[in-house]
Design an enzyme around this catalytic site. Structure first.
Site, mmCIF file in Angstrom:
data_model
loop_
_atom_site.group_PDB
_atom_site.id
_atom_site.type_symbol
_atom_site.label_atom_id
_atom_site.label_comp_id
_atom_site.label_asym_id
_atom_site.label_seq_id
_atom_site.Cartn_x
_atom_site.Cartn_y
_atom_site.Cartn_z
ATOM 1 N N ASP A 86 0.811 -1.226 0.000
ATOM 2 C CA ASP A 86 0.000 0.000 0.000
ATOM 3 C C ASP A 86 0.836 1.264 0.000
ATOM 4 O OD1 ASP A 86 0.727 -0.510 2.841
ATOM 5 O OD2 ASP A 86 -0.507 1.261 3.198
ATOM 6 N N ASP A 89 5.719 0.361 3.270
ATOM 7 C CA ASP A 89 5.984 -0.859 4.033
ATOM 8 C C ASP A 89 5.735 -2.078 3.165
ATOM 9 O OD1 ASP A 89 3.201 -0.908 3.911
ATOM 10 O OD2 ASP A 89 2.995 -0.036 5.913
ATOM 11 N N TYR A 238 -5.522 0.516 9.228
ATOM 12 C CA TYR A 238 -6.625 0.907 8.358
ATOM 13 C C TYR A 238 -7.950 0.599 9.032
ATOM 14 C CZ TYR A 238 -3.431 1.993 4.562
ATOM 15 O OH TYR A 238 -2.451 2.580 3.790
ATOM 16 N N GLU A 491 5.641 9.787 3.245
ATOM 17 C CA GLU A 491 5.185 8.469 2.805
ATOM 18 C C GLU A 491 4.118 8.643 1.737
ATOM 19 O OE1 GLU A 491 4.364 4.092 4.640
ATOM 20 O OE2 GLU A 491 3.732 5.806 5.846
#
Length: 526
Positions: A86, A89, A238, A491
């Site tokens: 995603d 990571d 999430y 990120e």
């Protein structure tokens, strides 16, 4: 490290950001050469190749990546190889991955001609199919969907390239006893939307996707529940704050569009109030909160004049809520509430990865302007009725373009938040694979803590550039700090870039045909 709980209230700023502000760059503004949207489109599609998990194909263009996650699902006896990481990571989170594919597919549907004209149609199909192939494998039984591979806690303990990862690859699923209607609904939406993209070029595959989408919708409706209640490992990263009602309405509207079956529209109408579709007035659209998007999909049915008489009253309520979101973005919502803007003009929802709200807003503004124009049918198109006065379709497009140009560098910092685009872009992305020397360049194993000691703490630029990634972006004062440990801003996530695929293609077409650009090209030739 970068926990990504997206609450509906603003997060407190953890530390003051010290930056040197550069002179405002008017690139793309009045009197300046337009941005190269074709290059931005090309870059955005490269990003999805950088995020691939699994066995990479022979035509892989991002050469610094290698095969990874080749045993995913093995200990559970299922094949879960493939899909996307995603962000920075090495976990495969099902909910944001499915939303990414839905938005890629929506981009492909709305802007197919523009994408094809820019020579990127094949790459869009490949980006979508990399996700849908994975979802088909993850849907192993009618009432089973594998939701996640790896877990954020152990993954964030290590800083490793995906090719080297030694962290847990435990896989998690939702089923009858452990439901996850939000995850299941979003995956159904992604497969339904993708089925329309492949209908002409690969009709058999399109039918396979639609079959899975319909089964998943039935699963999500029959066994209701939040997926993060069934899978505790997902909650810290999430969390489904909005619940599952929005995803189920979203899935129903996508299935109605894909199949034409009245039963799906009946569902969206019958469940509109219970699931919040006609009661929630929202000022954001994201991987978690789908209300604005589904309200616009419902409004499209109304604008096209395809609604049955008994549906019109409910669809009008959907339309009112869709207009609430759009008017909030336009700053024309009066006392009903607007989306904040920075001094530099960026829509600002919250400090953590704000760019996701910017890119999704740009997409919805552009799409709705097209729906309004199409509804005009050769006459004066309808206008958006806002508390502070009407807004025309071109005003929606103007705002969408301003947000796009902000991303590309028309901002007070003079930074392109699309990595690899322009002269100034983030060089120290919070991204494991990018921050460590390429596995292809140096195949020596890099251990869990070795990555932190030798690479994460380095001051220099990342050795690999994740071209096309859109990072979290600046704060409410347009300030940006390019540091690897500043994961709130540096990120990037797949769902930041996905909606921009269509926008970049659309703006490339518009810019090529604009009189100003024709004059600019003539000047360069002379």
């Amino acid at each position: 490290m970068a926990r990504r709980i997206k609450m509906l209230t603003s997060l407190a700023i953890c530390a003051a950001l010290t930056v040197v502000l550069l002179p405002f760059t008017a690139a793309g503004g009045e009197g300046a050469a337009p941005f190269d949207y074709k290059k931005a489109l090309h870059s955005s599609l490269l990003y999805f190749e950088a995020q691939r998990s699994g066995h990479l194909p022979h035509n892989q263009r991002v050469k610094w990546r290698g095969h990874s996650g080749l045993a995913d699902g093995l200990q559970q006896g299922v094949d879960l190889v493939g899909g996307y990481y995603d962000a920075g990571d090495n976990v495969k989170f099902g909910l944001p991955m499915a939303f990414t594919v839905t938005m890629l597919s929506w981009s492909a549907m709305e802007f197919a001609d523009d994408i094809a004209a820019a020579g990127e149609w094949r790459h869009v199909l490949e980006a979508i199919k990399w996700g849908t192939d994975y979802f088909v494998k993850a849907h192993t039984e009618p009432y089973v969907l594998w939701a996640e591979v790896g877990d954020g806690d152990t993954d964030h303990y290590c800083w490793q390239r995906p090719e080297d990862m030694t962290t847990s690859r435990q896989a998690y699923k939702v089923d009858r006893d452990n439901p996850g209607s939000d995850l299941v609904g979003e995956t159904a939406a992604a497969l339904a939307a993708a089925s329309m993209v492949f209908r002409r070029t690969n009709p058999h595959y399109a039918q396979v996707l639609l079959h899975h989408a319909e089964q998943l919708f039935e699963f999500g409706d029959k066994y209701r529940g939040k997926y993060d209640s069934s899978i505790g490992e997902a909650y810290s990263y999430y969390a489904s704050v909005s619940g599952y009602g929005d995803e189920m309405l979203w899935a129903a509207l996508w299935l109605h569009r894909a199949t034409g079956k009245a039963s799906y529209l009946d569902y969206a109408v019958d469940m509109a109030e219970e699931f919040g579709g006609t009661t929630w007035a929202i000022t954001e659209f994201s991987w978690d909160v789908k209300y604005a998007g589904l309200q616009i999909l419902a409004t499209k049915v109304l604008l096209e004049g395809k609604a049955k008489a008994e549906h019109k009253a409910t669809l009008e309520k959907y339309k009112a809520k869709a207009e609430h979101y759009l008017c909030a973005c336009l700053n024309k919502n009066g006392d009903a509430g607007n989306v904040n803007r920075t001094a530099g003009g960026m829509l600002f929802v919250r400090q953590w990865n704000n760019m996701q709200y910017v890119t999704n807003a740009a997409f919805l503004l552009t799409v709705y302007s097209r729906y309004l124009t199409s509804a005009g049918a050769g006459q004066e198109p309808p206008v958006l009725q806002c508390p502070d006065g009407p807004a025309h379709a071109d005003q929606l497009l103007t705002l969408a373009r301003s947000q796009t140009d902000y991303v590309l560098g028309a901002n007070p910092a003079g930074v392109s938040y699309l990595v690899g685009y322009g002269q100034r872009f983030p060089r120290r992305m919070h991204h494991r694979g990018a921050s460590i020397v390429s596995h292809r360049g140096d195949g020596r194993f890099i251990g869990c803590m070795q990555g932190y000691d030798n690479w994460f703490l380095r001051k220099g630029a990342n050795p690999n550039v994740v071209v096309g990634a859109i990072v979290g972006g600046p704060d409410h004062l347009d300030r940006f700090r390019d540091r690897r440990d500043n994961y709130m801003q540096t990120e990037a996530c797949t769902y930041n870039t996905a909606p921009m695929v269509g926008i970049f293609a659309h703006l490339h077409t518009e810019t090529r045909s604009s009189p100003r650009n024709i004059e600019h090209k003539k000047f360069l030739q002379d």
